[in-house]
Design an enzyme around this catalytic site. Structure first.
Site, short mmCIF file in Angstrom:
data_model
loop_
_atom_site.label_atom_id
_atom_site.label_comp_id
_atom_site.label_asym_id
_atom_site.label_seq_id
_atom_site.Cartn_x
_atom_site.Cartn_y
_atom_site.Cartn_z
CG HIS A 146 -2.06 0.99 1.05
ND1 HIS A 146 -1.88 2.34 1.27
CD2 HIS A 146 -3.34 0.83 0.65
CE1 HIS A 146 -3.03 2.96 1.03
NE2 HIS A 146 -3.93 2.08 0.65
CD GLU A 190 -3.08 5.32 -1.34
OE1 GLU A 190 -3.01 5.80 -0.19
OE2 GLU A 190 -4.12 4.85 -1.82
CG HIS A 200 -5.13 -0.43 -2.99
ND1 HIS A 200 -5.15 0.74 -3.72
CD2 HIS A 200 -5.43 -0.08 -1.72
CE1 HIS A 200 -5.44 1.75 -2.92
NE2 HIS A 200 -5.62 1.28 -1.70
CO CO Z 1 -5.84 2.38 -0.01
#
Ligand code: CO
Length: 300
Positions: A185, A215, A247
């Site tokens: 993530h 991210e 994701h």
């Molecule tokens: Co997220």
């Protein structure tokens, strides 16, 4: 009459004391100095997912937690309000929020609760889980103690253990000149350094295994640069996420031109996605469960 009453109350007090002392379990004092039997429980806190079937990975960890702590009530909560509302809109059942679950356990007379985070790194989501747990700990008429268990990657030892577990579960069909890219993530939180730490631990074992994030950093560009330097033509894409949810399905893979498969494909690299969350992996799930056992042991 007065003497009778005195004798009656004295007997009552003696009996109450005798009862309390005779109870086999340790006691927890309530707000009025009375005694409550000790009742320990576990609350697993995951982010949550709206991808059908992806939550199997969470349930896998839940099953292992029950096996590790026989007889202990193990429950699940999802911290993402967005996911819970989305499922509400589709009239689909889902676990409660962490605060809702803890309030319910408080009402059911639990005295000690271990809250286990199913996050990957101790970032913002984990900070929230720990803070919620802290506020319930010692709440009047509630739990005497609430302890929080650490996410998957929370210590230098975890980095080595997670790296070993990941290396052991790479696709068998993968050839030596093919790379594996683990897509995590990532976060703006300082805990993002765990991804770089994991990359280093993995490179000590296999120079063709890469860590990237959606991210945070390492970014997809960072990974792409490394793949080009090594002349990689084929990669196996695996989520470094507890569940293969949104994701994994829409950022790691998927038709959209900005997905990892699309971007790497455009750079001439063939991608083979493996849509399994880390929670599905026995060796990785065992690390979360060990963190839970450590938190549970602190419930004294
Ligand atoms: Co997220």
């Amino acid at each position: 009459m007065k003497t009778f009453r005195m004798t009656f109350f004295r007997t009552l007090i003696t009996l109450t004391l005798a009862c309390c002392l005779a109870l086999p379990r340790p006691q927890t004092a309530d707000a009025h100095g009375g005694e409550r039997p000790e009742k320990k429980g576990v609350l697993l806190v995951a982010f949550g997912t709206s991808v059908k079937g992806a939550d199997e990975a969470y349930r896998h960890i839940e099953e292992l937690a029950r096996l590790a702590l026989p007889g202990v009530d193990v429950r699940m909560a999802w911290s993402s309000r967005f996911i819970r509302r989305k499922l509400d809109g589709e009239h689909l059942p889902h676990p409660p929020s962490p605060a809702e679950a803890l309030a319910r356990m408080m009402e059911e007379d639990f005295t000690h609760v271990a809250v286990q985070s199913l996050q990957t790194v101790p970032g913002e989501e984990f900070d929230d889980v720990r803070e919620t747990a802290r506020r319930f700990s010692g709440m009047p008429k509630g739990m005497a103690l609430v302890e929080t268990g650490a996410p998957l990657l929370s210590s230098p030892e975890d980095l080595e253990r997670v790296a070993d577990a990941l290396i052991a579960s790479l696709p068998k069909e993968r050839k030596a000149d093919q790379a594996v890219v683990l897509v995590g993530h990532g976060t703006k939180h300082p805990a993002n350094v765990y991804y770089a730490g994991l990359q280093y631990a993995l490179w000590k074992r296999d120079g063709m295994v890469f860590v990237g994030t959606v991210e945070g950093s390492p970014t997809r560009d960072d990974v792409l640069r490394e793949l080009k330097v090594k002349g990689v033509k084929k990669v196996w894409l695996m989520p470094l996420l507890a569940v293969a949810g949104d994701h994994a399905h829409n950022d790691m893979t998927g038709d959209n031109p900005d997905s990892w498969t699309s971007v790497l494909g455009k750079a001439g690299i063939e991608c083979v996605p493996v849509l399994k969350g880390t929670g599905d992996n026995d060796a990785l799930a065992a690390i979360w469960v060990d963190h839970l056992k450590a938190a549970f042991a602190r419930l004294k």
